[in-house]
Structures are given as structure tokens and as C-alpha cells.
Design a protein around this motif. Structure first.
Motif, PDB file in Angstrom:
ATOM      1  N   LEU A 164      -5.983  33.887  22.444  1.00  0.00           N
ATOM      2  CA  LEU A 164      -5.716  33.065  23.628  1.00  0.00           C
ATOM      3  C   LEU A 164      -6.830  33.191  24.661  1.00  0.00           C
ATOM      4  CD1 LEU A 164      -1.942  33.344  24.609  1.00  0.00           C
ATOM      5  CD2 LEU A 164      -3.184  31.335  23.880  1.00  0.00           C
TER       6      LEU A 164
ATOM      7  N   GLU B  13      -8.425  29.851  23.543  1.00  0.00           N
ATOM      8  CA  GLU B  13      -7.345  28.909  23.871  1.00  0.00           C
ATOM      9  C   GLU B  13      -6.784  29.116  25.272  1.00  0.00           C
ATOM     10  OE1 GLU B  13      -5.831  26.363  22.424  1.00  0.00           O
ATOM     11  OE2 GLU B  13      -6.907  26.408  20.534  1.00  0.00           O
TER      12      GLU B  13
ATOM     13  N   GLU C  86      -6.624  27.094  27.804  1.00  0.00           N
ATOM     14  CA  GLU C  86      -5.789  25.944  28.185  1.00  0.00           C
ATOM     15  C   GLU C  86      -4.474  25.970  27.405  1.00  0.00           C
ATOM     16  OE1 GLU C  86      -7.579  22.063  28.142  1.00  0.00           O
ATOM     17  OE2 GLU C  86      -9.408  22.824  29.058  1.00  0.00           O
ATOM     18  N   GLY C  87      -4.585  26.296  26.116  1.00  0.00           N
ATOM     19  CA  GLY C  87      -3.374  26.418  25.298  1.00  0.00           C
ATOM     20  C   GLY C  87      -2.475  27.525  25.807  1.00  0.00           C
TER      21      GLY C  87
ATOM     22  N   TYR D 143      -0.568  26.189  28.741  1.00  0.00           N
ATOM     23  CA  TYR D 143       0.474  25.291  28.238  1.00  0.00           C
ATOM     24  C   TYR D 143       1.630  26.103  27.645  1.00  0.00           C
ATOM     25  CZ  TYR D 143       2.802  21.837  25.300  1.00  0.00           C
ATOM     26  OH  TYR D 143       3.744  21.055  24.703  1.00  0.00           O
ATOM     27  N   LEU D 144       1.307  27.139  26.868  1.00  0.00           N
ATOM     28  CA  LEU D 144       2.321  28.005  26.272  1.00  0.00           C
ATOM     29  C   LEU D 144       3.154  28.681  27.358  1.00  0.00           C
ATOM     30  CD1 LEU D 144       3.579  29.444  23.795  1.00  0.00           C
ATOM     31  CD2 LEU D 144       1.742  31.138  23.979  1.00  0.00           C
TER      32      LEU D 144
END
Length: 198
Positions: free
Chosen positions: A32, A36, A38-39, A42-43
Motif C-alpha cells: 500500500l 497503492e 490512492e488505493g 479508497y480502502l
């Protein structure tokens, strides 16, 4: 090796998920932060929203954002057939792999006195009210074939009989494509006791 407090907390947070150990949690946290971000945001937002807005359906105890879940709100579903399952994952499996068009009741576990899980924790008072209110013609038990699952099935079957609902149990036994020489004794025994005319 000591990590920063925020990284240690992130790794510990991933460890609350089933099947995620220290190494897997560390790998997820590093992924992460490295690839990730940005992911990850979002998560985090998705988890926060879900925890704040998802509750249990008042009829079946499935996860829902409203008083009733999508299945219980659907007038096209057969309310006289109720399938009792142990978890929301079981509902998804039945929905995706069968043509069952009835309703559900989700126990969120099974009877396990040693773990302090009794009828109250499984919402069986809600099921009792539902059976009394009717009309439930058939209660389908789709619980595990474990010792706890059997005890849960027997308890619910008695509850159903007290409310004049017929009780059926999904078949257990040899899987499609399975060969008898590779089937364990318990499964083979279930298959023999559950045999039917051809």
C-alpha cells in the motif's frame, strides 16, 4: 527491526483479518505504501463507510444498509421458504450457485457453548418470532456438517416443529465428480444415510 508507530499500527490492523499473519500483514502494508497510496485511501474510506452504515437486516440478519436487505425487500422472493445459513458468505454461495428464490436467515455462527455462543447470540429469538408470524412452510437447514452444525440444526429443527413449519436439510455426501476411494469416512457415512430413490 522497529518500524515507525504508524507503520506498526497499519501492520497490526491488517492482522485482524482472518488468515493474515505477521508476514502477510507486513507485505500488504508495504505494498500500500509503496505502490497503492490512492488505493489505500479508497480502502480506508470504504472500510469506514461500511462499518458506519452496514447493520443487520431486521428480518434475516444479513448485512444491509437499510432496515431490510435487498432479498427481504424483494416481493418476488418466496417468503414461505426460508434457508438458514451460518454466514453471509453462505448466502452469496447459494445465490450464485443455485436457483433458490426463497428468503434467508443468517445465524452469524453456530451453537458452541464452550465458546459462549448460545441461541441468543445466533438471533434465534428473531427466527422464533418470524416462524410464529408465518407463513413459513419450509425451513431449509444449510448449516455445516460439523458437531456444532449438527447441534445447531437439531435445535432449529425443534424450533421449527413447535411452529408447524416443515424442516429439510441440504444433502451432504460425495461431491459431484468425486471417487469413493478418496472420500473420508464421515462424508461417505452421510452419503449413505442420505441416499434417495433413483
Amino acid at each position: 527491526m522497529a518500524f515507525s508507530p504508524a507503520l506498526s499500527r497499519l501492520i497490526d490492523a491488517f492482522r485482524i483479518l482472518p488468515g493474515v499473519g505477521a508476514k502477510s500483514a507486513q507485505r500488504m502494508a508495504f505494498h500500500l505504501l509503496q505502490n497503492e497510496r490512492e488505493g489505500g485511501v479508497y480502502l480506508a474510506e470504504s472500510i469506514q463507510t461500511a462499518v458506519a452504515s452496514i447493520r443487520h437486516c431486521r428480518e434475516c440478519r444479513m448485512f444491509a444498509e437499510a432496515e431490510l436487505c435487498e432479498i427481504c425487500r424483494n416481493d418476488q422472493r418466496d417468503a414461505s421458504r426460508v434457508c438458514v445459513v451460518e454466514s453471509p458468505a453462505d448466502v452469496m454461495a447459494i445465490e450464485q450457485n443455485t436457483n433458490f428464490h426463497g428468503r434467508y436467515f443468517v445465524l452469524m455462527g453456530h451453537l458452541s457453548p464452550i465458546d459462549g455462543i448460545g441461541p441468543e447470540q445466533l438471533g434465534l429469538d428473531v427466527l422464533r418470532e418470524r416462524l410464529a408470524r408465518g407463513p413459513v412452510e419450509e425451513l431449509i437447514l444449510a448449516v455445516g456438517a460439523t458437531v456444532e452444525g449438527e447441534a445447531t440444526a437439531q435445535y432449529i429443527a425443534e424450533l421449527a416443529r413447535q411452529n408447524d413449519a416443515s424442516v429439510t436439510r441440504i444433502a451432504h455426501g460425495v461431491p459431484v465428480g468425486g471417487e469413493l476411494e478418496y472420500v473420508d469416512a464421515g462424508t461417505l457415512s452421510q452419503a449413505f444415510s442420505g441416499r434417495r430413490p433413483l
